[in-house]
Design a protein around this motif. Structure first.
Motif, PDB file in Angstrom:
ATOM      1  N   ILE A  44       0.709  -1.527  -0.108  1.00 50.10           N
ATOM      2  CA  ILE A  44      -0.219   0.109  -0.327  1.00 50.10           C
ATOM      3  C   ILE A  44       1.046   1.315  -0.175  1.00 50.10           C
ATOM      4  O   ILE A  44       1.734   1.867   0.772  1.00 50.10           O
ATOM      5  CB  ILE A  44      -1.489  -0.164   1.044  1.00 50.10           C
ATOM      6  CG1 ILE A  44      -1.774  -1.202   1.103  1.00 50.10           C
ATOM      7  CG2 ILE A  44      -1.889   1.199   1.100  1.00 50.10           C
ATOM      8  CD1 ILE A  44      -2.378  -1.363   2.671  1.00 50.10           C
ATOM      9  N   SER A  66      -4.019   5.231  -4.262  1.00 53.14           N
ATOM     10  CA  SER A  66      -5.191   6.347  -4.598  1.00 53.14           C
ATOM     11  C   SER A  66      -5.114   7.347  -4.777  1.00 53.14           C
ATOM     12  O   SER A  66      -5.716   8.126  -3.885  1.00 53.14           O
ATOM     13  CB  SER A  66      -5.704   6.104  -3.285  1.00 53.14           C
ATOM     14  OG  SER A  66      -6.240   4.857  -2.416  1.00 53.14           O
ATOM     15  N   GLN A 125      -6.156   3.657   1.782  1.00 57.03           N
ATOM     16  CA  GLN A 125      -5.974   1.895   2.138  1.00 57.03           C
ATOM     17  C   GLN A 125      -4.999   2.348   3.460  1.00 57.03           C
ATOM     18  O   GLN A 125      -4.100   2.546   3.091  1.00 57.03           O
ATOM     19  CB  GLN A 125      -6.100   1.446   1.632  1.00 57.03           C
ATOM     20  CG  GLN A 125      -5.712  -0.385   2.196  1.00 57.03           C
ATOM     21  CD  GLN A 125      -6.240  -1.704   0.969  1.00 57.03           C
ATOM     22  OE1 GLN A 125      -5.635  -1.015  -0.190  1.00 57.03           O
ATOM     23  NE2 GLN A 125      -5.434  -2.497   1.592  1.00 57.03           N
ATOM     24  N   GLU A 169      -3.760  -4.139   6.138  1.00 56.63           N
ATOM     25  CA  GLU A 169      -5.092  -4.946   5.019  1.00 56.63           C
ATOM     26  C   GLU A 169      -6.643  -4.511   5.850  1.00 56.63           C
ATOM     27  O   GLU A 169      -6.980  -5.244   4.980  1.00 56.63           O
ATOM     28  CB  GLU A 169      -4.348  -6.674   5.527  1.00 56.63           C
ATOM     29  CG  GLU A 169      -4.613  -7.116   6.924  1.00 56.63           C
ATOM     30  CD  GLU A 169      -3.714  -5.877   7.850  1.00 56.63           C
ATOM     31  OE1 GLU A 169      -2.939  -6.610   8.953  1.00 56.63           O
ATOM     32  OE2 GLU A 169      -2.572  -5.578   6.575  1.00 56.63           O
ATOM     33  N   TRP A 219      -9.736   1.296   6.085  1.00 55.20           N
ATOM     34  CA  TRP A 219      -9.008   2.383   5.374  1.00 55.20           C
ATOM     35  C   TRP A 219     -10.112   3.758   5.516  1.00 55.20           C
ATOM     36  O   TRP A 219     -10.804   4.157   6.740  1.00 55.20           O
ATOM     37  CB  TRP A 219     -10.392   2.165   3.980  1.00 55.20           C
ATOM     38  CG  TRP A 219     -10.582   0.939   2.721  1.00 55.20           C
ATOM     39  CD1 TRP A 219     -10.217  -0.249   3.154  1.00 55.20           C
ATOM     40  CD2 TRP A 219      -9.489   1.254   1.216  1.00 55.20           C
ATOM     41  NE1 TRP A 219      -9.645  -1.110   2.233  1.00 55.20           N
ATOM     42  CE2 TRP A 219      -9.345   0.227   1.394  1.00 55.20           C
ATOM     43  CE3 TRP A 219      -9.870   2.030   0.560  1.00 55.20           C
ATOM     44  CZ2 TRP A 219      -8.647  -0.205  -0.194  1.00 55.20           C
ATOM     45  CZ3 TRP A 219      -9.123   2.353  -0.761  1.00 55.20           C
ATOM     46  CH2 TRP A 219      -8.442   0.567  -1.369  1.00 55.20           C
ATOM     47  N   GLY A 268     -16.162  -0.654   4.085  1.00 53.31           N
ATOM     48  CA  GLY A 268     -14.834  -0.707   3.508  1.00 53.31           C
ATOM     49  C   GLY A 268     -14.669  -1.447   2.042  1.00 53.31           C
ATOM     50  O   GLY A 268     -15.579  -2.842   2.034  1.00 53.31           O
ATOM     51  N   THR A 283     -14.350  -4.772   4.658  1.00 54.31           N
ATOM     52  CA  THR A 283     -12.856  -3.884   5.442  1.00 54.31           C
ATOM     53  C   THR A 283     -13.347  -2.826   5.931  1.00 54.31           C
ATOM     54  O   THR A 283     -14.358  -2.850   5.577  1.00 54.31           O
ATOM     55  CB  THR A 283     -11.629  -3.853   4.605  1.00 54.31           C
ATOM     56  OG1 THR A 283     -12.046  -2.915   3.340  1.00 54.31           O
ATOM     57  CG2 THR A 283     -11.193  -4.800   4.663  1.00 54.31           C
ATOM     58  N   SER A 318     -13.659   1.258   7.558  1.00 53.83           N
ATOM     59  CA  SER A 318     -13.697   2.409   6.978  1.00 53.83           C
ATOM     60  C   SER A 318     -13.872   3.248   8.299  1.00 53.83           C
ATOM     61  O   SER A 318     -14.979   3.513   9.245  1.00 53.83           O
ATOM     62  CB  SER A 318     -14.552   2.507   6.102  1.00 53.83           C
ATOM     63  OG  SER A 318     -14.628   3.267   5.497  1.00 53.83           O
TER      64      SER A 318
END
Length: 495
Positions: free
Chosen positions: A124, A170, A258, A261, A264, A314, A318, A320
């Motif tokens: 990332i 991103s 992000q 893992e 976000w 997310g 995931t 957020s």
């Protein structure tokens, strides 16, 4: 990976190694002009903060067997610099009127680089470059037509222009154009030498242009205050404030980044301003030249505060983190202070206990009562002095977060000498504290909880030496008014 939406996962990250370097440089120049009717100060400052290396290696373990234990590596660096101009101009128009003009301009540039890797195939990258322009102009007119009436008119403009380019996983470009304009009037009436009252009303206009999202707003700021001194040994003071505060630019970011893992971060461009109310009542008693005693009570309310909300929204279920308005923050205390002077004023001691009552509502509802205390001691002998202070541990929920922060006690001893423009001092901080643990943070919410311990140098034993020399030119030179660095420009980069 849809199992994230229905499975509770515990993630433990334990630091194995770290490497950190920081270089800070400040260059400042100031020119002063003083006469009976004019006072002018102009300063130019350049500040650079460079963190070429902030690397951390962590061991990761999970409560869910579908995510095997592994290591994560974070390589990050930053470089922030700013060039600032500050001008202050005061003109005595007459015996009853004075005009003050303040102007400030900052041009800054911030670089932030972060590379997070884990599980061998996850990388990332969050890099950002930010360009900052800040301009502020303030005009203050003070008019005292007689001894009983005092008028103070304020006008101000603050404008920020930020451009942020995000690179990496991103990529995006964010532009901020935020302006604040205010006009205010203060009035104070002095009835006699014993008591006076004052009030102020300001109106603030706010314009927001954030990456295509426009939001304009206007709101009042008010204050009332009063002082009553029935005798030279007693004084009662009261003040109360009401107004609104503007969210930070980073909280209004329209970007989504992000972090690891499972997490976000995203901003909320349509965040609303939040209201605040606070009031202070204090009483001071001077029984003699040796003692000064006081008691005070404080009330503070932040309404519809800004807090981060965590939810499994997310990508692939995931987590957020996003900012929202919600809940109130009450912070109140009852305190006392005692200051004593001994040996002809050479030894000065101060004790300040406070009893805190804090309560929050909404997503992170919490109640806590706490007693804190600060002690301070100064001793002067000739050109030398000894200074020391101690502060008890603290525990509180942050104003705009559900995180509860606990910190250990802090203390310092300093010895110094000053003469003929020279000032030399040596300080020892937390000199018997051998632990590297700085703070402990915990958070509990419906979908996300954390328990984090931060290690660093803030509460560990450390020592400092300072040497300054002031060269005076002219008739009026103030000592202990040496110019210092002004710092960088701050940042709107989403973190």
């Amino acid at each position: 990976m849809d199992f994230y939406r229905t499975t509770t996962i515990g993630r433990t990250s334990e630091m194995e190694s770290g490497r950190y370097r920081n270089n800070s440089n400040d260059i400042s120049f100031r020119a002063l002009y003083t006469s009976e009717k004019i006072q002018i100060s102009n300063s130019i400052a350049y500040s650079l903060t460079n963190v070429p290396r902030n690397d951390v290696s962590n061991a990761l373990t999970y409560s869910d067997t579908m995510l095997p234990a592994t290591e994560s590596f974070t390589k990050s660096s930053s470089k922030d610099w700013a060039l600032k101009y500050s001008g202050e101009y005061f003109f005595m128009l007459s015996k009853q009127a004075g005009l003050k003009f303040d102007a400030n301009y900052t041009y800054g540039h911030n670089d932030l680089n972060s590379d997070y890797t884990a599980h061998n195939d996850l990388s990332i990258i969050n890099d950002a470059k930010e360009y900052i322009h800040k301009l502020s102009v303030y005009l203050h007119l003070n008019w005292n037509p007689d001894k009983a009436n005092q008028f103070f008119t304020n006008f101000g403009v603050q404008h920020d222009w930020n451009t942020i380019n995000y690179y990496g996983n991103s990529p995006s470009e964010q532009k901020y154009d935020v302006g604040i304009y205010f006009l205010g009037q203060n009035y104070k009436h002095v009835f006699n030498n014993r008591w006076n009252v004052g009030a102020s009303l300001a109106w603030i206009w706010e314009t927001n242009r954030i990456s295509g999202v426009n939001a304009d707003n206007n709101f009042p700021q008010t204050n009332i205050n009063a002082t009553w001194s029935p005798t030279d040994k007693h004084q009662l003071y009261m003040t109360a404030n009401y107004g609104s505060m503007v969210p930070s630019l980073s909280q209004k970011s329209s970007n989504m980044l992000q972090q690891d893992e499972l997490m976000w971060y995203r901003g909320t461009p349509d965040l609303k301003d939040y209201k605040y109310t606070n009031a202070l009542l204090s009483y001071t008693w001077l029984p003699n030249n040796r003692w000064q005693l006081s008691a005070d009570a404080y009330f503070s309310l932040i309404k519809n505060r800004i807090v981060p909300i965590y939810s499994p929204t997310g990508p692939n279920g995931t987590m957020s983190r996003q900012y929202f308005n919600g809940g109130n923050y009450f912070s109140n205390y009852i305190g006392a202070s005692a200051t004593g002077k001994f040996f002809g004023g050479k030894l000065v001691g101060k004790l300040r206990p406070q009893f805190w009552i804090r309560r929050t509502t909404g997503e992170y509802a919490w109640n806590n009562n706490q007693l804190t205390c600060t002690a301070q001691l100064n001793y002067y002998f000739g050109n030398f002095y000894i200074f020391g202070w101690y502060m008890t541990p603290s525990k509180f929920q942050q104003n705009h977060s559900g995180i509860i922060r606990k910190s250990p006690s802090k203390y310092q001893i300093e010895i110094g000498w000053g003469k003929n423009g020279w000032n030399i001092s040596a300080s020892a901080y937390n000199f018997v504290h051998t632990s590297w643990e700085d703070i402990r943070e915990t958070l509990t919410s419906e979908y996300y909880s954390l328990d984090r311990t931060a290690f660093g140098t803030q509460y560990h034993a450390r020592y400092a030496i300072s040497v300054t020399h002031t060269i005076g030119y002219g008739k009026k030179v103030q000592r202990k008014n040496e110019i210092s660095g002004s710092g960088t420009a701050g940042s709107a980069i989403l973190k």
